[in-house]
Design a protein around this motif. Structure first.
Motif, PDB file in Angstrom:
ATOM      1  N   PRO A 172       0.808  -1.226   0.000  1.00  9.50           N
ATOM      2  CA  PRO A 172       0.000   0.000   0.000  1.00  9.50           C
ATOM      3  C   PRO A 172       0.840   1.275   0.000  1.00  9.50           C
ATOM      4  N   THR A 173       0.276   2.279  -0.663  1.00  3.58           N
ATOM      5  CA  THR A 173       0.824   3.635  -0.663  1.00  3.58           C
ATOM      6  C   THR A 173      -0.308   4.556  -0.207  1.00  3.58           C
ATOM      7  N   PRO A 174      -0.056   5.846  -0.079  1.00  3.92           N
ATOM      8  CA  PRO A 174      -1.148   6.741   0.319  1.00  3.92           C
ATOM      9  C   PRO A 174      -2.348   6.708  -0.624  1.00  3.92           C
ATOM     10  N   ARG A 175      -2.168   6.312  -1.879  1.00  2.00           N
ATOM     11  CA  ARG A 175      -3.311   6.279  -2.803  1.00  2.00           C
ATOM     12  C   ARG A 175      -4.074   4.953  -2.770  1.00  2.00           C
ATOM     13  N   THR A 176      -3.554   3.959  -2.041  1.00  2.25           N
ATOM     14  CA  THR A 176      -4.244   2.677  -1.927  1.00  2.25           C
ATOM     15  C   THR A 176      -5.467   2.851  -1.033  1.00  2.25           C
ATOM     16  N   LEU A 177      -6.609   2.398  -1.498  1.00  6.65           N
ATOM     17  CA  LEU A 177      -7.839   2.539  -0.725  1.00  6.65           C
ATOM     18  C   LEU A 177      -7.867   1.533   0.418  1.00  6.65           C
ATOM     19  N   PRO A 178      -8.439   1.927   1.571  1.00  2.59           N
ATOM     20  CA  PRO A 178      -8.512   1.005   2.707  1.00  2.59           C
ATOM     21  C   PRO A 178      -9.194  -0.327   2.354  1.00  2.59           C
ATOM     22  N   ASP A 179     -10.228  -0.280   1.526  1.00  2.00           N
ATOM     23  CA  ASP A 179     -10.918  -1.505   1.136  1.00  2.00           C
ATOM     24  C   ASP A 179     -10.012  -2.416   0.305  1.00  2.00           C
ATOM     25  N   GLU A 180      -9.129  -1.833  -0.494  1.00  2.00           N
ATOM     26  CA  GLU A 180      -8.186  -2.635  -1.280  1.00  2.00           C
ATOM     27  C   GLU A 180      -7.228  -3.382  -0.350  1.00  2.00           C
TER      28      GLU A 180
END
Length: 170
Positions: free
Chosen positions: A142-150
């Motif tokens: 994950p990076t800052p653009r990764t959604l929590p649901d992902e």
């Protein structure tokens, strides 16, 4: 089953995500990425890149610009055994654009490896979903653009690329 190939997403996974980057001077590896790729290479596994490049389909980038950026990526990381790029805009409905499995399957075919012996490492849910649809494994970084649901839906999540590679190689 033993892993034979690792496919990396490019933007946000191997290199810092610069939207629609057509400038090789802006290629900056993600911290730890060069070492992580070297670790995979040292184990003799096939290496590939699978990257959506919708800037081409949207008229924001040319193939020459994308090729120049990819050449710089190769200079930084060393060569990759397979490059799979999707030039289509999302609305074009192709089978190569992640989360569709086309690029993963094409890389596996080019590398001569079974999808189930392949791991896709990426930073968003589309990377994970493309792997799943192809029958490959995945690791989400994950990076800052990764959604929590992902992050919640990903079967394997690593804090960084070095940890992702440790998980792949263990």
């Amino acid at each position: 089953m033993e892993i034979a190939a690792v496919l990396f997403d490019r933007d946000g996974t191997l290199v810092e995500d610069v939207p629609y980057n057509g400038n090789p001077l802006l290629v900056l590896p993600v911290p730890g990425a060069v070492g992580a790729v070297a670790a995979v290479r040292s184990r003799g596994l096939a290496l590939g890149v699978v990257s959506n490049q919708s800037g081409i389909g949207r008229g924001l980038l040319t193939w020459d610009e994308v090729d120049a950026v990819n050449a710089r990526v190769e200079e930084v990381f060393g060569g990759f055994d397979s490059w799979q790029l999707c030039p289509h805009a999302p609305e074009q409905g192709c089978q190569c654009r992640k989360p569709e499995p086309g690029m993963v399957l094409a890389a596996c075919s080019e590398l001569g490896v079974l999808p189930e012996r392949t791991v896709v490492v990426g930073d968003i849910g589309a990377d994970v979903e493309a792997a799943e649809r192809a029958g490959a494994r995945s690791v989400l970084v994950p990076t800052p653009r990764t959604l929590p649901d992902e992050v919640r839906r990903a079967p394997v999540v690593a804090d960084d690329l070095a940890e992702a590679v440790r998980l792949v190689l263990s």
